[in-house]
Structures are given as C-alpha cells and as structure tokens.
Design a protein around this motif. Sequence first.
Motif, PDB file in Angstrom:
ATOM      1  N   THR A  62      36.110  40.715  52.315  1.00  0.00           N
ATOM      2  CA  THR A  62      37.346  41.233  51.736  1.00  0.00           C
ATOM      3  C   THR A  62      38.330  40.105  51.462  1.00  0.00           C
ATOM      4  O   THR A  62      38.568  39.253  52.323  1.00  0.00           O
ATOM      5  N   LYS A  63      38.890  40.116  50.274  1.00  0.00           N
ATOM      6  CA  LYS A  63      39.925  39.159  49.902  1.00  0.00           C
ATOM      7  C   LYS A  63      41.180  39.946  49.525  1.00  0.00           C
ATOM      8  O   LYS A  63      41.181  40.697  48.558  1.00  0.00           O
ATOM      9  N   SER A  64      42.230  39.777  50.308  1.00  0.00           N
ATOM     10  CA  SER A  64      43.448  40.544  50.089  1.00  0.00           C
ATOM     11  C   SER A  64      44.391  39.894  49.088  1.00  0.00           C
ATOM     12  O   SER A  64      45.394  40.494  48.697  1.00  0.00           O
ATOM     13  N   SER A  65      44.075  38.689  48.675  1.00  0.00           N
ATOM     14  CA  SER A  65      44.910  37.988  47.705  1.00  0.00           C
ATOM     15  C   SER A  65      44.010  37.170  46.787  1.00  0.00           C
ATOM     16  O   SER A  65      42.789  37.087  46.981  1.00  0.00           O
ATOM     17  N   TYR A  66      44.596  36.554  45.783  1.00  0.00           N
ATOM     18  CA  TYR A  66      43.820  35.720  44.863  1.00  0.00           C
ATOM     19  C   TYR A  66      43.189  34.567  45.634  1.00  0.00           C
ATOM     20  O   TYR A  66      43.803  34.001  46.544  1.00  0.00           O
ATOM     21  N   TRP A  67      41.963  34.200  45.250  1.00  0.00           N
ATOM     22  CA  TRP A  67      41.245  33.160  45.981  1.00  0.00           C
ATOM     23  C   TRP A  67      40.414  32.322  45.017  1.00  0.00           C
ATOM     24  O   TRP A  67      39.999  32.777  43.955  1.00  0.00           O
ATOM     25  N   SER A  68      40.184  31.089  45.396  1.00  0.00           N
ATOM     26  CA  SER A  68      39.525  30.123  44.518  1.00  0.00           C
ATOM     27  C   SER A  68      38.067  29.925  44.883  1.00  0.00           C
ATOM     28  O   SER A  68      37.708  29.850  46.062  1.00  0.00           O
ATOM     29  N   LEU A  69      37.240  29.800  43.867  1.00  0.00           N
ATOM     30  CA  LEU A  69      35.889  29.288  44.039  1.00  0.00           C
ATOM     31  C   LEU A  69      35.973  27.774  44.229  1.00  0.00           C
ATOM     32  O   LEU A  69      37.017  27.165  43.957  1.00  0.00           O
TER      33      LEU A  69
END
Length: 370
Positions: free
Chosen positions: A230-237
């Motif tokens: 789960t990612k609750s915010s924007y995230w980077s590859l």
Amino acid sequence: MSQAYRVAVLHQGGPVPAVGGVIKPFKPGGDGLGYTDSGADLAYNLRKRGESAVTPVPDPVPTRDADWSFPDTISGIRSAVFEHGANVLWANTTLHSSHALVQLRSELASRGVRMVGQNPLDTEKFEDKEWINRWLNGQPGLKGSFPRSMLFQKGHAKETLEGFGVPAVVKPIRGRGSHGVTLANTVLELHVAAERLLAESDAILLEEYCAGEEVTVTVMPPGEYTIVGTKSSYWSLPVVTRFNHKDGIAPYNGIVAVTANSRALSASEHDADPSYATLQRQCELVAELCRATAPIRVDARRRGDGQGFNGEFVLFDVNMKPNATGPGRPGRELQASLTTMAAEMIGWDYRELIVNILKQARLVADVIRQ
C-alpha cells in the motif's frame, strides 16, 4: 484479473488542437496513427498477463499495431464501451480540454467507466512547458529547482533571443519526446534552431543548458500494488540515468532504443548520493501539485561540465504521459521504456508494471474534474 476489468486502449486518432498558436506535434505510430505501437504493446501484454483487453477486431495480429487499440475519438470511444463492453479506458494518447473523453464524461460516468490517465483539463495546462516550469518553480519545496528559461514568440526582436546567451536549449512549448529539441552552442545555432521551431508554432522555449548527468524519475500515484504494498502518497520508482547523448540531447526513443543509452541505478548507487533521494522527493511533490491520477515522469540534469556526477539536480521536463512501450510482441524485444527499466529494479517486468497501473484505474467522473 483486475476486478473484472475489460480494458480498451486508446490511441491518438488525429492532430491535437493548437493552444494559443502553439501545437503539439503529431506522434505517428507503426500504422500512421499516434501511439498505436505502444497501444498494441499494452493490450497484447495485458492479455498475456490474464487481463481482459478488448480490441477493435476479433482476432488481432500481434505485429499489426492498429488491431489492438481504439482511436480516441467520440466514435472510437463509444465503440470501445458500447459495442465491445469496455469498462476501463487506458488513455494512451495526448489529452486536452476538448478531448472526446471530456465531451463524453457524463455518458461514461453514468456507466461507471474507469480510466487510466490524467485529467485532460489539467493536462492541457501542464503540457505547456514554459507555464508548468515557471509555476512549479514558484511552489514551496521546488523554488529554484528549474533551469533559467525564457519564452520567445514570433515578432520578438532578435536581440531578445541573443540576450539569453549560449549554450542554450531550444525546445517546443508543447513537445513530444525529443522532437525539435536542440542544443545551441553559438548565436548562429540559436537563430537557426529558433527559426526552425517558429515555423511550426508561434512560441518556443529557451532554456539554460545543464551539462551534467541526466536522469529521469517515474512517479506513481497512491494505491495498492504488488511487491511494494500500500502506498498512501505519491512514490517514485528507482532513478534511471541516461548517457550517450547526441549533440547534448538524449535522442528520441523511436530512433535510439532507451536500452542503448539508459539504465536504472542500483540501490547502492542511489544510496551513495543523497541528491537522488532529494530529486525523488521533488518529483513526488510535482505529481502531487499536478494532481496526477496515473504515472508521470520527470526529467532532470545536474549543472556541471558534462562529466560531473556531483551537485544538485535541476528539473527540466514534466511528462504527464510517460512512454508506454514494452517488450512482449514479436519484434519488440528492445522496446522497454524508461519507466519499464525503473520498474524492473523493484521486481516488476513490463506485464507486472502495466497490470499494477491498470489496478489504479479511477472512475472517469473522479478523474475529469471540472
């Protein structure tokens, strides 16, 4: 299978309207239609991964691009939804405020149709490179993170152009890939590059040339994902570094495959230089400010002498539609995109990447906000 989704991929069915005299160049695909090549990659590989991808023909040929996606016109979208039963539209196309998705918003919303892509009303603003860079450069957390630049319009005095100085990058306001992007090292080259682009549009962008390392960061929206959870915010590859530039500019992937001039950083390379993590946080902030509802990709370079891998990054290009090509179809073995290369570092191959993107599809009514 992703929640019994029946996805139809959309390609660009015609030229994009000019905005303020500035055009976005048409992107030809393998069959003379925009993004049919990557559209076929998406639909073919989604099927191979077990997803239900509807197509305009009953038995699409793997090597025939146009068999796999629908034009992003009113008739094309209605065909995908009302005739072929699609309940997800993957907008693998150029979006704008008068796009068919905007015109059909109420119809699609009434049927609970979802989409993969950005809000076309936002995208038209954000694809103006001069406007978005200037706007983002004034936001808390991003101030000073974009290069010095100048808008140059038809009719402006030549002295204005010369006063910007060289070396400088000359680029379209609404670009596509590396189309028309030129590094000018002399005043004469500056004039030639400007005249060439002004023959296409009424305005162009001049930009400070940063000669250091070039990288790109793909930012994913919040959601539920395989492997990373789960990612609750924007995230980077992971960060992808680029090399083998031609005349100071990364060549268009349709000419040179990105596998020949790019690679994802290893965890140890990333951790050895804190500026990579700082850049990722900045790119995530860009996605948040742009209210991205699908992946975006941000390009950056270090100021330097062309050899240096030290110093902070300068963001120079926000891509609301990352390239979606990928391997899988016959003859497409080298068609990994920059985003695909980054995804491989967290354990996703191309098919796993696009399934994870599909899982984040949102209701058209929620994406296309007035």
